[in-house]
Design a protein around this motif. Structure first.
Motif, PDB file in Angstrom:
ATOM      1  N   UNK A 116       0.835  -1.207   0.000  1.00 31.06           N
ATOM      2  CA  UNK A 116       0.000   0.000   0.000  1.00 31.06           C
ATOM      3  C   UNK A 116       0.867   1.253   0.000  1.00 31.06           C
ATOM      4  N   UNK A 117       1.933   1.265   0.792  1.00 27.62           N
ATOM      5  CA  UNK A 117       2.824   2.428   0.868  1.00 27.62           C
ATOM      6  C   UNK A 117       3.493   2.683  -0.480  1.00 27.62           C
ATOM      7  N   UNK A 118       4.002   1.611  -1.104  1.00 27.11           N
ATOM      8  CA  UNK A 118       4.672   1.763  -2.402  1.00 27.11           C
ATOM      9  C   UNK A 118       3.672   2.201  -3.469  1.00 27.11           C
ATOM     10  N   UNK A 119       2.476   1.609  -3.457  1.00 27.71           N
ATOM     11  CA  UNK A 119       1.451   1.963  -4.438  1.00 27.71           C
ATOM     12  C   UNK A 119       1.058   3.437  -4.297  1.00 27.71           C
ATOM     13  N   UNK A 120       0.935   3.903  -3.047  1.00 28.51           N
ATOM     14  CA  UNK A 120       0.593   5.308  -2.819  1.00 28.51           C
ATOM     15  C   UNK A 120       1.669   6.229  -3.376  1.00 28.51           C
ATOM     16  N   UNK A 121       2.918   5.802  -3.252  1.00 29.21           N
ATOM     17  CA  UNK A 121       4.024   6.615  -3.797  1.00 29.21           C
ATOM     18  C   UNK A 121       3.941   6.682  -5.325  1.00 29.21           C
ATOM     19  N   UNK A 122       3.563   5.587  -5.957  1.00 26.93           N
ATOM     20  CA  UNK A 122       3.611   5.511  -7.415  1.00 26.93           C
ATOM     21  C   UNK A 122       2.387   6.094  -8.104  1.00 26.93           C
ATOM     22  N   UNK A 123       1.200   5.919  -7.507  1.00 28.07           N
ATOM     23  CA  UNK A 123      -0.015   6.273  -8.256  1.00 28.07           C
ATOM     24  C   UNK A 123      -0.925   7.254  -7.535  1.00 28.07           C
ATOM     25  N   UNK A 124      -0.735   7.482  -6.229  1.00 33.09           N
ATOM     26  CA  UNK A 124      -1.681   8.360  -5.530  1.00 33.09           C
ATOM     27  C   UNK A 124      -1.412   9.809  -5.899  1.00 33.09           C
TER      28      UNK A 124
END
Length: 305
Positions: A72-80
């Motif tokens: 979730x943390x990595x995804x937030x960095x990439x797409x949020x």
């Protein structure tokens, strides 16, 4: 069933964690897995492969909360999006709460484990409040779900460590030879926790504390049941291995912008290897907290070499 096989199966069952210690989902997985694996042809190579696969799957299942949180943390960095109505830190907090609710509701986590996780959350948040105040690391200033400068999702990162510790204790039916007296481990864990605060104003005792950890647990051997065999590991070595994996996860999380150390504010760089000592010492706090919920047990006589 032949008498010899019956006796062996009886010994194996007595060495396993009892069914009541598994969640409902884990009981179904366990029954299916044993049905498949017990029918596997016997050979030394296949036996080794089975043990390796089961070990890997158990480790993955034990760290599921931390792994999902890291994704979730990595995804937030990439797409949020930066301009989203809900700040990234608040979205991370909401996502972590949802994951925790789902794990309990779906019976992927026991209420006993939840108690330990809550303890880790409280202990971690208190440390976060102090450490951010003295500038040990920083978080982005966005979001409203925070206490002072600490976003609430930070406590879930400590909870992820607690979740792994308590789940691995149960899934591997951990037993211990010559485990230190718990009151001694409690005193040492309290001293370690206190040093995380006092070293900013007084002498840093981490190396003395590290030596005391090695001395106290030096003779302790951990017995971990994989499938048919028990793995014997010096506890200090196990502590170091877990600390290393947490340090690797910390590198991923800081790269993803979950928080930053002073030397990472302008340009990200790998977390200093000296943090391995900090994580090793934090492991002791984790182990002691879990040991107060799951009292360390000696190996069964039938499992001793």
């Amino acid at each position: 069933m032949p008498a010899g096989r019956s006796a062996r199966v009886g010994r194996e069952r007595r060495g396993r964690v009892t069914d009541r210690e598994f969640t409902a989902v884990e009981r179904r997985i366990d029954a299916w897995a044993h049905g498949v694996l017990d029918r596997a042809p016997a050979s030394r190579a296949r036996a080794f492969l089975i043990e390796f696969v089961v070990f890997t799957l158990k480790q993955a299942w034990a760290c599921i909360f931390g792994a999902v949180l890291l994704v979730i943390i990595v995804t937030a960095r990439l797409v949020y999006p930066d301009e989203a109505f809900i700040a990234r830190n608040d979205a991370l907090t909401i996502a972590a709460i949802v994951v925790q609710i789902v794990m309990v509701a779906a019976r992927l986590e026991t209420l006993r484990e939840l108690r330990v996780i809550v303890m880790f959350h409280i202990v971690g948040t208190i440390m976060e409040l102090f450490k951010t105040d003295v500038g040990s690391w920083v978080y982005d200033a966005d979001g409203i779900l925070r206490i002072a400068g600490v976003p609430l999702f930070s406590g879930f990162m400590y909870a992820a460590v607690g979740s792994y510790m308590v789940r691995v204790f149960r899934l591997f039916d951990l037993r211990f030879d010559r485990y230190p007296r718990r009151w001694l481990t409690g005193i040492l864990a309290a001293a370690i926790y206190l040093n995380f605060f006092t070293h900013h104003y007084w002498w840093d005792a981490r190396w003395v504390l590290l030596a005391l950890v090695v001395l106290l647990w030096a003779r302790c051997v951990m017995h971990a049941r994989i499938f048919r065999v028990r793995l014997r590991i010096p506890v200090v070595l196990a502590f170091a291995g877990v600390a290393l994996f947490i340090w690797i996860a910390e590198n991923i999380a800081t790269w993803a912008g979950a928080w930053a150390y002073p030397d990472q504010v302008d340009v990200w760089q790998p977390v200093s290897a000296t943090k391995l000592v900090s994580w090793f010492l934090l492991m002791i706090i984790s182990v002691v907290l879990v040991a107060w919920v799951y009292k360390p047990r000696p190996p069964d006589a039938v499992n001793r070499p």
